[in-house]
Design an enzyme around this catalytic site. Sequence first.
Site, PDB file in Angstrom:
ATOM      1  N   ASN A   9       0.863  -1.188   0.000  1.00 16.02           N
ATOM      2  CA  ASN A   9       0.000   0.000   0.000  1.00 16.02           C
ATOM      3  C   ASN A   9       0.898   1.236   0.000  1.00 16.02           C
ATOM      4  O   ASN A   9       1.468   1.586   1.030  1.00 16.02           O
ATOM      5  CB  ASN A   9      -0.895  -0.032   1.256  1.00 16.02           C
ATOM      6  CG  ASN A   9      -1.780   1.192   1.371  1.00 16.02           C
ATOM      7  OD1 ASN A   9      -1.883   1.994   0.433  1.00 16.02           O
ATOM      8  ND2 ASN A   9      -2.428   1.353   2.514  1.00 16.02           N
ATOM      9  N   TRP A  10       1.008   1.836  -1.176  1.00 18.86           N
ATOM     10  CA  TRP A  10       1.920   2.994  -1.303  1.00 18.86           C
ATOM     11  C   TRP A  10       1.337   4.252  -0.657  1.00 18.86           C
ATOM     12  O   TRP A  10       2.026   5.239  -0.493  1.00 18.86           O
ATOM     13  CB  TRP A  10       2.211   3.292  -2.778  1.00 18.86           C
ATOM     14  CG  TRP A  10       3.026   2.245  -3.482  1.00 18.86           C
ATOM     15  CD1 TRP A  10       3.423   1.017  -3.004  1.00 18.86           C
ATOM     16  CD2 TRP A  10       3.550   2.318  -4.825  1.00 18.86           C
ATOM     17  NE1 TRP A  10       4.150   0.341  -3.953  1.00 18.86           N
ATOM     18  CE2 TRP A  10       4.252   1.119  -5.078  1.00 18.86           C
ATOM     19  CE3 TRP A  10       3.501   3.282  -5.836  1.00 18.86           C
ATOM     20  CZ2 TRP A  10       4.896   0.856  -6.290  1.00 18.86           C
ATOM     21  CZ3 TRP A  10       4.130   3.024  -7.056  1.00 18.86           C
ATOM     22  CH2 TRP A  10       4.822   1.826  -7.266  1.00 18.86           C
ATOM     23  N   LYS A  11       0.050   4.231  -0.369  1.00 16.60           N
ATOM     24  CA  LYS A  11      -0.637   5.407   0.181  1.00 16.60           C
ATOM     25  C   LYS A  11      -0.381   6.632  -0.719  1.00 16.60           C
ATOM     26  O   LYS A  11      -0.299   6.482  -1.932  1.00 16.60           O
ATOM     27  CB  LYS A  11      -0.203   5.661   1.625  1.00 16.60           C
ATOM     28  CG  LYS A  11      -0.303   4.401   2.486  1.00 16.60           C
ATOM     29  CD  LYS A  11      -0.116   4.645   3.936  1.00 16.60           C
ATOM     30  CE  LYS A  11      -0.123   3.321   4.670  1.00 16.60           C
ATOM     31  NZ  LYS A  11      -0.094   3.459   6.108  1.00 16.60           N
ATOM     32  N   HIS A  94      -9.733   0.988   5.218  1.00 16.10           N
ATOM     33  CA  HIS A  94      -8.437   1.245   5.851  1.00 16.10           C
ATOM     34  C   HIS A  94      -8.630   2.200   7.036  1.00 16.10           C
ATOM     35  O   HIS A  94      -9.426   3.141   6.963  1.00 16.10           O
ATOM     36  CB  HIS A  94      -7.463   1.842   4.832  1.00 16.10           C
ATOM     37  CG  HIS A  94      -6.038   1.807   5.324  1.00 16.10           C
ATOM     38  ND1 HIS A  94      -5.562   2.728   6.222  1.00 16.10           N
ATOM     39  CD2 HIS A  94      -5.027   0.950   5.070  1.00 16.10           C
ATOM     40  CE1 HIS A  94      -4.293   2.431   6.500  1.00 16.10           C
ATOM     41  NE2 HIS A  94      -3.940   1.363   5.805  1.00 16.10           N
ATOM     42  N   GLU A  96      -6.928   4.569   8.103  1.00 15.94           N
ATOM     43  CA  GLU A  96      -6.688   6.000   7.829  1.00 15.94           C
ATOM     44  C   GLU A  96      -7.936   6.643   7.232  1.00 15.94           C
ATOM     45  O   GLU A  96      -8.246   7.800   7.518  1.00 15.94           O
ATOM     46  CB  GLU A  96      -5.461   6.157   6.909  1.00 15.94           C
ATOM     47  CG  GLU A  96      -4.164   5.890   7.680  1.00 15.94           C
ATOM     48  CD  GLU A  96      -3.003   5.383   6.845  1.00 15.94           C
ATOM     49  OE1 GLU A  96      -3.063   5.413   5.613  1.00 15.94           O
ATOM     50  OE2 GLU A  96      -2.016   4.933   7.472  1.00 15.94           O
ATOM     51  N   GLU A 166      -5.518  -5.255  10.596  1.00 13.81           N
ATOM     52  CA  GLU A 166      -4.515  -4.218  10.802  1.00 13.81           C
ATOM     53  C   GLU A 166      -4.775  -3.513  12.136  1.00 13.81           C
ATOM     54  O   GLU A 166      -5.581  -2.569  12.202  1.00 13.81           O
ATOM     55  CB  GLU A 166      -4.596  -3.181   9.680  1.00 13.81           C
ATOM     56  CG  GLU A 166      -4.330  -3.748   8.311  1.00 13.81           C
ATOM     57  CD  GLU A 166      -3.723  -2.706   7.376  1.00 13.81           C
ATOM     58  OE1 GLU A 166      -2.602  -2.933   6.921  1.00 13.81           O
ATOM     59  OE2 GLU A 166      -4.355  -1.662   7.141  1.00 13.81           O
ATOM     60  N   GLY A 172       2.191   2.081  10.784  1.00 12.24           N
ATOM     61  CA  GLY A 172       3.115   3.205  10.623  1.00 12.24           C
ATOM     62  C   GLY A 172       3.807   3.613  11.923  1.00 12.24           C
ATOM     63  O   GLY A 172       4.440   4.657  11.990  1.00 12.24           O
ATOM     64  N   SER A 212       3.269  -2.346  10.372  1.00 14.44           N
ATOM     65  CA  SER A 212       4.721  -2.363  10.563  1.00 14.44           C
ATOM     66  C   SER A 212       5.340  -3.730  10.260  1.00 14.44           C
ATOM     67  O   SER A 212       6.271  -4.174  10.923  1.00 14.44           O
ATOM     68  CB  SER A 212       5.086  -1.909  11.980  1.00 14.44           C
ATOM     69  OG  SER A 212       4.663  -0.572  12.181  1.00 14.44           O
ATOM     70  N   GLY A 233       2.690  -1.339   4.300  1.00 12.30           N
ATOM     71  CA  GLY A 233       2.727   0.095   4.028  1.00 12.30           C
ATOM     72  C   GLY A 233       4.161   0.544   3.775  1.00 12.30           C
ATOM     73  O   GLY A 233       4.707   0.376   2.676  1.00 12.30           O
ATOM     74  N   GLY A 234       4.791   1.097   4.798  1.00 16.13           N
ATOM     75  CA  GLY A 234       6.127   1.697   4.666  1.00 16.13           C
ATOM     76  C   GLY A 234       7.133   0.820   3.935  1.00 16.13           C
ATOM     77  O   GLY A 234       7.868   1.295   3.054  1.00 16.13           O
TER      78      GLY A 234
HETATM   79  C1  PEP Z   1      -1.017   0.026   6.161  1.00 18.35           C
HETATM   80  O1  PEP Z   1      -1.231   1.218   6.251  1.00 18.35           O
HETATM   81  O2  PEP Z   1      -1.817  -0.709   5.556  1.00 18.35           O
HETATM   82  C2  PEP Z   1       0.193  -0.507   6.795  1.00 18.35           C
HETATM   83  C3  PEP Z   1       0.219  -1.776   7.087  1.00 18.35           C
HETATM   84  O3  PEP Z   1       1.197   0.399   7.055  1.00 18.35           O
HETATM   85  P1  PEP Z   1       2.631   0.091   7.702  1.00 18.35           P
HETATM   86  O4  PEP Z   1       3.143  -1.196   7.117  1.00 18.35           O
HETATM   87  O5  PEP Z   1       3.480   1.254   7.337  1.00 18.35           O
HETATM   88  O6  PEP Z   1       2.411  -0.030   9.179  1.00 18.35           O
END
Ligand code: PEP
Length: 248
Positions: A9-11, A94, A96, A166, A172, A212, A233-234
Amino acid sequence: MRKEIVAGNWKMNKNLQQGKELCNSILNQLETSNKEVILAVPFTHLSVLAELIKGSCLKLAAQNCHHELSGAYTGEISASMFANLGVDYVILGHSERREYNKEDNDLIRKKVDTALSQNLKVIYCCGETLYERRSGVHFDLVAKQIIEVVFHLNTQEIKNIIIAYEPVWAIGTGETATSFQAQEMHVHIRSVIASKYGGEVANGISILYGGSCKPSNAQELFSQSDIDGGLIGGSSLNAEDFISIIKA
Ligand code: PEP
């Protein structure tokens, strides 16, 4: 036989040029994998990346869609527009979007219906906040997120849903759920699904962990029997890290 899936997920990261470079770099390093590998990229990149990944095993996801198929909704994008671009998946629910866009289960359920009507598969995110976990309501909360958003689907439709657990406190933040915590919640989610659709359907649904997840913890997480991959994500913003998670 559940599908193992790793979705990045590049956001709201990477301009188009950087996105093309990252996608090419992933394509160059990606060996044939028995996992489904998905890139959830900004809307503006979808049509260009759709050309880049043609003939490869990569798939594309949108990061959201509107709950109506067309109409006077300035700035919105519909599931039919994604389907038309060759996008296969859409992320819905999600945390966010639940937090910053105030999306609730009722709205997300409508989005799920719209996405499925266009033959998109849905990566449906659920998970609790730290406060909810500390209050001990996390199992009930996640069950409610599932019941209110996907339990109206029939046995065929539910097969197009991928669940991403999640925990909000792990997204994040660098803090990951332990493999025990994640596995425990995944077993719970599967039993909630089984209570409505039966064990056979529940056993066929992929449940991803997100929060994470990185090269150093992916193997431990993915070795759990009910963790069928990850929503990343990251660590999906760097080709080497993402590839190493796919290989985990
Ligand atoms: C996400 O936002 O779906 C996610 C898992 O982010 P991160 O891996 O950065 O925690």
